[in-house]
Design a protein around this motif. Structure first.
Motif, PDB file in Angstrom:
ATOM      1  N   UNK A  26       0.555  -2.054 -13.073  1.00 23.27           N
ATOM      2  CA  UNK A  26       1.106  -3.355 -12.705  1.00 23.27           C
ATOM      3  C   UNK A  26       0.484  -4.467 -13.553  1.00 23.27           C
ATOM      4  N   UNK A  27      -0.820  -4.377 -13.808  1.00 23.22           N
ATOM      5  CA  UNK A  27      -1.474  -5.370 -14.665  1.00 23.22           C
ATOM      6  C   UNK A  27      -0.894  -5.330 -16.080  1.00 23.22           C
ATOM      7  N   UNK A  28      -0.678  -4.114 -16.588  1.00 16.12           N
ATOM      8  CA  UNK A  28      -0.101  -3.980 -17.931  1.00 16.12           C
ATOM      9  C   UNK A  28       1.332  -4.522 -17.976  1.00 16.12           C
ATOM     10  N   UNK A  29       2.106  -4.243 -16.948  1.00 13.05           N
ATOM     11  CA  UNK A  29       3.485  -4.739 -16.910  1.00 13.05           C
ATOM     12  C   UNK A  29       3.511  -6.258 -16.826  1.00 13.05           C
ATOM     13  N   UNK A  30       2.591  -6.824 -16.040  1.00 13.05           N
ATOM     14  CA  UNK A  30       2.517  -8.287 -15.935  1.00 13.05           C
ATOM     15  C   UNK A  30       2.128  -8.893 -17.282  1.00 13.05           C
ATOM     16  N   UNK A  31       1.175  -8.273 -17.961  1.00 13.25           N
ATOM     17  CA  UNK A  31       0.756  -8.765 -19.275  1.00 13.25           C
ATOM     18  C   UNK A  31       1.920  -8.703 -20.272  1.00 13.25           C
ATOM     19  N   UNK A  32       2.680  -7.627 -20.221  1.00 12.40           N
ATOM     20  CA  UNK A  32       3.834  -7.495 -21.118  1.00 12.40           C
ATOM     21  C   UNK A  32       4.897  -8.536 -20.807  1.00 12.40           C
ATOM     22  N   UNK A  33       5.091  -8.817 -19.531  1.00  5.16           N
ATOM     23  CA  UNK A  33       6.119  -9.789 -19.128  1.00  5.16           C
ATOM     24  C   UNK A  33       5.745 -11.204 -19.552  1.00  5.16           C
ATOM     25  N   UNK A  34       4.452 -11.495 -19.576  1.00  3.05           N
ATOM     26  CA  UNK A  34       4.027 -12.853 -19.905  1.00  3.05           C
ATOM     27  C   UNK A  34       3.553 -12.986 -21.356  1.00  3.05           C
ATOM     28  N   UNK A  35       3.634 -11.922 -22.128  1.00  4.58           N
ATOM     29  CA  UNK A  35       3.230 -11.935 -23.533  1.00  4.58           C
ATOM     30  C   UNK A  35       4.227 -12.749 -24.355  1.00  4.58           C
ATOM     31  N   UNK A  36       3.729 -13.677 -25.159  1.00  6.03           N
ATOM     32  CA  UNK A  36       4.639 -14.478 -25.993  1.00  6.03           C
ATOM     33  C   UNK A  36       5.474 -13.614 -26.942  1.00  6.03           C
ATOM     34  N   UNK A  37       4.969 -12.438 -27.280  1.00  3.17           N
ATOM     35  CA  UNK A  37       5.700 -11.546 -28.171  1.00  3.17           C
ATOM     36  C   UNK A  37       6.936 -10.927 -27.549  1.00  3.17           C
ATOM     37  N   UNK A  38       7.077 -11.036 -26.243  1.00  8.50           N
ATOM     38  CA  UNK A  38       8.254 -10.449 -25.593  1.00  8.50           C
ATOM     39  C   UNK A  38       9.340 -11.481 -25.316  1.00  8.50           C
ATOM     40  N   UNK A  39       9.167 -12.673 -25.858  1.00 10.28           N
ATOM     41  CA  UNK A  39      10.196 -13.712 -25.689  1.00 10.28           C
ATOM     42  C   UNK A  39      11.487 -13.266 -26.348  1.00 10.28           C
ATOM     43  N   UNK A  40      12.566 -13.690 -25.774  1.00 11.66           N
ATOM     44  CA  UNK A  40      13.887 -13.318 -26.290  1.00 11.66           C
ATOM     45  C   UNK A  40      14.096 -13.895 -27.689  1.00 11.66           C
ATOM     46  N   UNK A  45      18.881 -10.557 -26.032  1.00  9.59           N
ATOM     47  CA  UNK A  45      17.587  -9.878 -25.946  1.00  9.59           C
ATOM     48  C   UNK A  45      17.040 -10.051 -24.530  1.00  9.59           C
ATOM     49  N   UNK A  46      16.924  -8.956 -23.808  1.00 12.36           N
ATOM     50  CA  UNK A  46      16.502  -9.019 -22.396  1.00 12.36           C
ATOM     51  C   UNK A  46      15.122  -8.408 -22.154  1.00 12.36           C
ATOM     52  N   UNK A  47      14.351  -8.221 -23.221  1.00 20.53           N
ATOM     53  CA  UNK A  47      13.024  -7.597 -23.057  1.00 20.53           C
ATOM     54  C   UNK A  47      12.156  -8.314 -22.031  1.00 20.53           C
ATOM     55  N   UNK A  48      12.082  -9.620 -22.121  1.00 24.23           N
ATOM     56  CA  UNK A  48      11.242 -10.401 -21.213  1.00 24.23           C
ATOM     57  C   UNK A  48      11.721 -10.267 -19.772  1.00 24.23           C
ATOM     58  N   UNK A  49      13.019 -10.335 -19.576  1.00 26.36           N
ATOM     59  CA  UNK A  49      13.584 -10.200 -18.232  1.00 26.36           C
ATOM     60  C   UNK A  49      13.304  -8.811 -17.658  1.00 26.36           C
ATOM     61  N   UNK A  50      13.510  -7.787 -18.483  1.00 21.25           N
ATOM     62  CA  UNK A  50      13.247  -6.411 -18.041  1.00 21.25           C
ATOM     63  C   UNK A  50      11.774  -6.214 -17.704  1.00 21.25           C
TER      64      UNK A  50
END
Length: 152
Positions: A26-40, A45-50
């Motif tokens: 869950x910590x890793x998923x949260x970090x991925x969701x809030x990582x600037x590199x996952x911006x659309x 591009x739905x990476x950030x939403x997913x």
């Protein structure tokens, strides 16, 4: 067969192990969701939403597992006599046409299977149809899966 108190302790140990793994995920998923590199990069591009959906789902699983640990930590499985009615905390053997199966009726950790002296004990919770079917039965009673052949 292992005493029920030790069996519940082993179930708790497994739940805590699962909880630690899930908290890490869950910590890793949260970090991925809030990582600037996952911006659309585009409107498609739905990476950030997913990633945010994954983080939310894993956070819910962490909360569910933590609640199960808390519930099971305060659970005391009493001993049953052979003529008692099956209730929460019972360790029950059900034998049908095929091999028999062992079940522990508990408030949480449904579906978890714990090996014990060459047997596999499956945890049933009140949400389970089999749990509901077993409640109130006694030794020798018929249930959908066979007959109650042992009660502890």
């Amino acid at each position: 067969m292992t005493p029920k108190k030790e069996l519940v302790a082993r179930i708790l140990e497994e739940l805590r192990r699962q909880l630690a793994k899930m908290e890490h995920a869950a910590r890793e998923a949260h970090a991925a969701a809030s990582d600037p590199g996952s911006k659309a990069e585009s409107k498609y591009d739905t990476r950030s939403l997913e990633a945010s959906y994954l983080a939310a789902g894993q956070a819910q699983q962490v909360a569910d597992l933590a609640a199960a640990v808390t519930l099971l930590a305060s659970f005391e499985a009493r001993d049953f006599d052979l003529d008692d009615e099956i209730d929460a905390g019972a360790l029950v053997a059900v034998s049908g046409d095929e091999e028999g199966a062992w079940y522990l009726l508990a408030p949480a950790a449904g579906g978890l299977a714990i090996p014990d002296d060459g047997l596999e004990i499956t945890v049933l919770t009140p949400a389970s149809r089999l749990y509901q079917n077993l409640i109130g039965k006694t030794l020798g009673d018929e249930v959908e899966e066979g007959f109650v052949t042992e009660l502890r």
